[in-house]
Structures are given as structure tokens and as C-alpha cells.
Design an enzyme around this catalytic site. Structure first.
Site, PDB file in Angstrom:
ATOM      1  N   GLY A  64       0.702  -1.322  -0.001  1.00 19.75           N
ATOM      2  CA  GLY A  64       0.028   0.070   0.072  1.00 19.75           C
ATOM      3  C   GLY A  64       0.881   1.169   0.124  1.00 19.75           C
ATOM      4  O   GLY A  64       2.048   1.136   0.639  1.00 19.75           O
ATOM      5  N   GLN A  69       2.841  10.051   1.003  1.00 24.92           N
ATOM      6  CA  GLN A  69       4.107   9.451   1.129  1.00 24.92           C
ATOM      7  C   GLN A  69       5.302   9.633   0.060  1.00 24.92           C
ATOM      8  O   GLN A  69       6.247   9.636  -0.098  1.00 24.92           O
ATOM      9  CB  GLN A  69       4.079   7.910   1.281  1.00 24.92           C
ATOM     10  CG  GLN A  69       3.393   7.336   2.615  1.00 24.92           C
ATOM     11  CD  GLN A  69       3.115   5.879   2.599  1.00 24.92           C
ATOM     12  OE1 GLN A  69       2.154   5.455   1.930  1.00 24.92           O
ATOM     13  NE2 GLN A  69       3.932   5.209   3.308  1.00 24.92           N
ATOM     14  N   CYS A 125       5.684   0.192   7.224  1.00 22.53           N
ATOM     15  CA  CYS A 125       4.851   1.316   6.185  1.00 22.53           C
ATOM     16  C   CYS A 125       6.562   1.701   5.596  1.00 22.53           C
ATOM     17  O   CYS A 125       7.577   1.779   6.363  1.00 22.53           O
ATOM     18  CB  CYS A 125       4.908   2.530   7.217  1.00 22.53           C
ATOM     19  SG  CYS A 125       4.321   3.894   6.235  1.00 22.53           S
ATOM     20  N   LEU A 126       6.132   1.977   4.443  1.00 19.17           N
ATOM     21  CA  LEU A 126       7.371   2.448   3.365  1.00 19.17           C
ATOM     22  C   LEU A 126       7.897   3.694   4.017  1.00 19.17           C
ATOM     23  O   LEU A 126       8.920   3.991   3.562  1.00 19.17           O
ATOM     24  CB  LEU A 126       6.842   2.572   1.963  1.00 19.17           C
ATOM     25  CG  LEU A 126       6.819   1.171   1.397  1.00 19.17           C
ATOM     26  CD1 LEU A 126       5.867   1.364  -0.065  1.00 19.17           C
ATOM     27  CD2 LEU A 126       7.919   0.427   1.241  1.00 19.17           C
ATOM     28  N   HIS A 167      -4.879   1.753   7.330  1.00 18.38           N
ATOM     29  CA  HIS A 167      -3.715   2.350   7.469  1.00 18.38           C
ATOM     30  C   HIS A 167      -3.297   3.371   6.447  1.00 18.38           C
ATOM     31  O   HIS A 167      -2.730   4.558   6.765  1.00 18.38           O
ATOM     32  CB  HIS A 167      -2.365   1.302   7.366  1.00 18.38           C
ATOM     33  CG  HIS A 167      -1.122   1.468   7.176  1.00 18.38           C
ATOM     34  ND1 HIS A 167      -0.151   1.078   8.309  1.00 18.38           N
ATOM     35  CD2 HIS A 167      -0.373   2.343   6.369  1.00 18.38           C
ATOM     36  CE1 HIS A 167       0.967   1.628   7.679  1.00 18.38           C
ATOM     37  NE2 HIS A 167       0.878   2.444   6.588  1.00 18.38           N
ATOM     38  N   GLU A 168      -3.616   3.118   5.298  1.00 19.83           N
ATOM     39  CA  GLU A 168      -3.392   3.982   4.180  1.00 19.83           C
ATOM     40  C   GLU A 168      -4.430   5.152   4.404  1.00 19.83           C
ATOM     41  O   GLU A 168      -3.870   6.416   3.951  1.00 19.83           O
ATOM     42  CB  GLU A 168      -3.676   3.500   2.895  1.00 19.83           C
ATOM     43  CG  GLU A 168      -2.713   2.310   2.480  1.00 19.83           C
ATOM     44  CD  GLU A 168      -1.433   2.622   2.542  1.00 19.83           C
ATOM     45  OE1 GLU A 168      -0.905   3.581   2.494  1.00 19.83           O
ATOM     46  OE2 GLU A 168      -0.745   1.562   2.940  1.00 19.83           O
ATOM     47  N   HIS A 171      -2.863   7.809   6.541  1.00 17.81           N
ATOM     48  CA  HIS A 171      -1.781   8.923   6.019  1.00 17.81           C
ATOM     49  C   HIS A 171      -2.584  10.080   5.314  1.00 17.81           C
ATOM     50  O   HIS A 171      -1.932  11.060   5.410  1.00 17.81           O
ATOM     51  CB  HIS A 171      -1.242   8.010   4.771  1.00 17.81           C
ATOM     52  CG  HIS A 171      -0.066   7.285   5.270  1.00 17.81           C
ATOM     53  ND1 HIS A 171       1.121   7.682   6.015  1.00 17.81           N
ATOM     54  CD2 HIS A 171       0.328   6.053   5.118  1.00 17.81           C
ATOM     55  CE1 HIS A 171       1.904   6.483   6.051  1.00 17.81           C
ATOM     56  NE2 HIS A 171       1.316   5.514   5.524  1.00 17.81           N
TER      57      HIS A 171
END
Ligand code: QAP
Ligand code: CO
Length: 201
Positions: A64, A69, A125-126, A167-168, A171
Site C-alpha cells: 500500500g 508518502q 510502512c514504507l 492504514h493508508e 496517511h
């Protein structure tokens, strides 16, 4: 688990990731703290942004990725929780990933409704590479969103799909998953991450 959203199954029948690799901003970049703006123009620029985000996500590799991000404060995230990832060794001995069975999903202006139940899932998380921790989320959700043509959809999600959407979506509200942990765990993991980052990994 195979997750199908009819509109994307049609649009991405013969999908393979391509585009431009975008820079992923890592914690504590201020862009990750901003509340993202709704998408208003459903144009070609939006499509290429979505494709570049998918490309960047698969390259990472991740499941994701949200627009903030990659430095864009708009309410967009992309996701694929189903694809197959095989580690392969190149002729020169370095490692790479062979990806297949893509199932890309794009969520624009998402709204989460009807949260039900509770699930504990280990998230990463990236934007906080190398940090993984169990996070408590709603087990089942309903999500309203738009596709890149601006058409409206509603889906039900559970398990990993539900966790990943939450989660996304965080963001887009300027929230990183560490914020969902106890103050103690959050401070510990943030300090560890920042120390590692300072040393240059
Ligand atoms: C969010 O995260 C997520 O630390 C997506 O070194 C993750 O794709 C939601 C990644 C798990 C639910 C469960 C993380 C890649 C990828 C790293 C990702 C890393 C390399 C994270
Ligand atoms: Co994330």
C-alpha cells in the site's frame, strides 16, 4: 485471499507495473503530518500519478502507498495485497524480486464507515522502513471511494484489506501507524528508527 473490485479487474486485465519511480518521504517528514486535500479533477495527470504510485509501490516492494508518502497532499492511495513476490538471484549474484499476479486497487477520496470488531495485525510502512509492530484496527469496514474516472463505489472489507485501507487512510489524515500505539511503544520505536536513520541505515 483474492480481493476483487470489479471496476479494477476490468481496467487492469493485463496490468504490469510501469511508469516513474517516485521518491518516498520517510518519517519525520512534515508532508506525512498534513491532512490531504480531496481530488477534484479527474484527468490524465491523476491517472499517471496513480500508475507511478503503483509502480513505486511494487518496486519497494509494498502492499500500500498513499499520495502524501510521495510528497503529494491529495486523498489518494493505491494498494495490492494479493500479488506474488518471488526472490530471484541475478547473474551477478545480487537479489531481485520477480512479481506476478497483480491485483492493483486505487482509492480516491475514500471514506470509511461502519467500523466493526477488532483485529490485531503486524503493520509496517514504507515511510518508516524496518519498523513493524502489532496495531489494533477495526476488523470490518465499509469504504466509499471514487475511481480515477470519478465514479463512486462502495465496498466491504475485512482482514488484511480492511487493515491496509485503514492504514493508508490514516496517511491522508496525517497519521503514521506509530501514532496508533501506546505512547511508550511509539517513543521507543521512533527513537530506534531515528537513530538508525541518522547512522544512514
Ligand atoms: C501498509 O505497508 C500495511 O519496513 C503498507 O523495509 C502494511 O507496504 C498495512 C515495507 C502491513 C497493513 C499491514 C515496509 C517495505 C512495506 C518496510 C507496506 C520495508 C520495506 C510496507
Ligand atoms: Co504507511
Amino acid at each position: 485471499m483474492k480481493t476483487t473490485i470489479a471496476v479494477y479487474e476490468e481496467a487492469f486485465k493485463d496490468f504490469s507495473p510501469s511508469g516513474e519511480l517516485l521518491k518516498i518521504f520517510t518519517y519525520p517528514s512534515p508532508i506525512l503530518k498534513k491532512v490531504a486535500k480531496p481530488v477534484e479533477d479527474f484527468n490524465e495527470d491523476l491517472k499517471s500519478l496513480c500508475l507511478n504510485m503503483l509502480y513505486t509501490m511494487y518496486k519497494a516492494p509494498g502492499i500500500g502507498l498513499a499520495a502524501p508518502q510521495v510528497g503529494i497532499s491529495e486523498r489518494i492511495f493505491v494498494m495490492d495485497i494479493d500479488y506474488k513476490r518471488e526472490a530471484v538471484t541475478r547473474a551477478d549474484g545480487t537479489n531481485d524480486y520477480q512479481l506476478s499476479h497483480f491485483n492493483p486497487m486505487i482509492f480516491i477520496n475514500p471514506v470509511i464507515e461502519n467500523k466493526k470488531g477488532e483485529i490485531l495485525y503486524q503493520e509496517g510502512c514504507l515511510s518508516v522502513p524496518g519498523v513493524y509492530e502489532d496495531v489494533k484496527r477495526a476488523e470490518e469496514i465499509t469504504v466509499k471511494f471514487q475511481d480515477w474516472d470519478g465514479n463512486h463505489h462502495t465496498i466491504e472489507a475485512s482482514e488484511l484489506l480492511s487493515v491496509c485501507i485503514q492504514h493508508e487512510n490514516d496517511h491522508l489524515e496525517g497519521i503514521v501507524f506509530l501514532e496508533r500505539l501506546s505512547m511508550l511503544k511509539k517513543n521507543l520505536l521512533m527513537k530506534k528508527f531515528l537513530k538508525k536513520k541518522k547512522k544512514g541505515k
